[in-house]
Design an enzyme around this catalytic site. Structure first.
Site, PDB file in Angstrom:
ATOM      1  N   SER A 163       0.833  -1.201   0.000  1.00 50.89           N
ATOM      2  CA  SER A 163       0.000   0.000   0.000  1.00 50.89           C
ATOM      3  C   SER A 163       0.875   1.261   0.000  1.00 50.89           C
ATOM      4  CB  SER A 163      -0.958  -0.050   1.204  1.00 50.89           C
ATOM      5  OG  SER A 163      -1.992   0.889   1.065  1.00 50.89           O
ATOM      6  N   ASP A 257      -8.774  -5.241  -5.635  1.00 51.13           N
ATOM      7  CA  ASP A 257      -8.345  -4.218  -4.674  1.00 51.13           C
ATOM      8  C   ASP A 257      -9.275  -3.005  -4.798  1.00 51.13           C
ATOM      9  OD1 ASP A 257      -7.087  -2.311  -3.136  1.00 51.13           O
ATOM     10  OD2 ASP A 257      -5.134  -2.457  -4.135  1.00 51.13           O
ATOM     11  N   HIS A 291      -7.158  -5.863  -1.146  1.00 51.25           N
ATOM     12  CA  HIS A 291      -6.023  -4.964  -0.915  1.00 51.25           C
ATOM     13  C   HIS A 291      -4.987  -5.538   0.045  1.00 51.25           C
ATOM     14  CE1 HIS A 291      -3.856  -1.204  -0.845  1.00 51.25           C
ATOM     15  NE2 HIS A 291      -3.986  -1.095   0.457  1.00 51.25           N
TER      16      HIS A 291
END
Length: 352
Positions: A163, A257, A291
């Site tokens: 991320s 995601d 994600h």
């Protein structure tokens, strides 16, 4: 949680939080996860008599792995060193906007023969509390710490980021020396969330349009369209110049995601590298993965609080596909680092 069919680890990966929007993490890697298993007679809300019980223990810190807190200069980190005399291939591990110092992924990687530095970069001890701006000089200190460490095998190190940690790794690879391999898990190739500074260079964050956030009846926000396109207008300034990097890249992409468009970022990063005559990066895509692609058998986090948005957001993913992605991605990441940091091709089993 529920699963169907034969799933040896189904009781773990199908777990769901009792409190909404909680995510399972491991705070203290020095103690194992303990899972109480109980089998009751019958079905339904009120269980019948207890038929059997057992305790499942999942250790994080393998025997012989050393956990070394690091407080050198400005660095706030934990170094994990595998058993044995070394030196070992070195990796810096970064998480995302949650801040703090998560150690569990670094610790688990050290079990496989890597010297791994879990690096905090904000909201930890005396580091900045918020995500206003980041200075690459801090990360450069961490890179130099690893390069100079007697237990770290040179000449370069690897970077692993998830991320926001992913785009920080891209920035490190683009501007700092001594990086040989960079692996991103649902990362971005544009700078996101905070101003990035290095010497006389400033990279602004990618713009956000809150009007593109969709909130369903459940109150959970879908933020996938919130970020601007880094290929258009002034937002092009937020695109990290990854063509400056002297390393190999691996993009791990969850195709479901919902945090941001990870696949788009990976493809645009690949185009940019190739347009500048650089090696095409490895891109591994997982349909049905969200994600938070964690180490194997962590339960999928479908939604949780987002610190920047201040509300619960959906992360995407379908539990079974997500679980399978975590198992495969874990192998892909190790093979990538083994190949580029030790010179051993993937597929050859390491003695560790």
């Amino acid at each position: 949680g529920s699963f169907s069919g034969l799933e040896p680890m189904g009781l773990l990966w199908a777990l769901q939080p009792q409190k909404p929007f909680w995510r399972l993490v491991k705070r203290d890697v020095q103690s194992p996860f303990l899972l109480q298993l109980e089998v009751f007679e019958g079905h339904g809300e009120s269980p019948g008599r207890l038929l059997a019980q057992a305790q499942h223990e999942r250790a994080f810190l393998r025997d012989g792995v050393r956990r070394v807190p690091v407080r050198e200069g400005r660095i706030r980190a934990t170094l994990f060193l595998p058993p044995g005399s070394g030196p070992f291939p070195g990796i810096i591990d970064l998480y995302g906007t949650g801040g703090g110092l998560p150690e569990y992924r670094a610790c688990l990687l050290a079990n496989h023969g890597f010297a791994v530095l879990a690096l905090a970069f904000y909201s930890y001890e005396d580091l900045p509390k918020g995500m206003k701006e980041f200075h690459l000089e801090y990360f450069e200190e961490a890179v130099n710490y690893m390069l100079q460490h007697t237990q770290v095998k040179g000449p370069g190190i690897g970077l692993l980021g998830h991320s926001k940690g992913g785009d920080l790794c891209v920035s490190m690879a683009s501007f700092l020396k001594g990086i040989t391999a960079t692996a991103l898990i649902n990362g971005s190739v544009a700078n996101v969330g905070a101003v990035l500074r290095y010497k006389d260079i400033t990279i602004p964050p990618l713009g956000i349009n809150p009007k593109r956030v969709k909130v369903g009846k459940s109150g959970i926000a879908d933020i996938i369209d919130a970020l601007n396109n880094p290929l258009e207008g002034p937002d092009q300034q937020s695109f990290i110049p990854l063509e400056k990097a002297e390393c190999c890249f691996l993009f791990i992409v969850g195709q479901d995601d919902h945090n941001w468009k990870s696949e788009f970022f990976a493809v645009e990063g690949s185009k940019r590298l190739q347009a500048h005559g650089k090696e095409k990066p490895e891109i591994v895509c997982y349909p049905g993965a969200g994600h938070y692609i964690e180490p194997p058998f962590f339960p999928m986090c479908a939604a949780s609080m987002h610190l920047l948005f201040g509300k619960p957001v959906m992360w995407g993913g379908e539990p079974k596909a997500h679980c399978e992605a975590q198992i495969d991605a874990w192998q892909q990441i190790q093979a990538f680092f083994r190949k580029h940091l030790t010179g051993k091709p993937s597929g050859t089993s390491s003695k560790l």
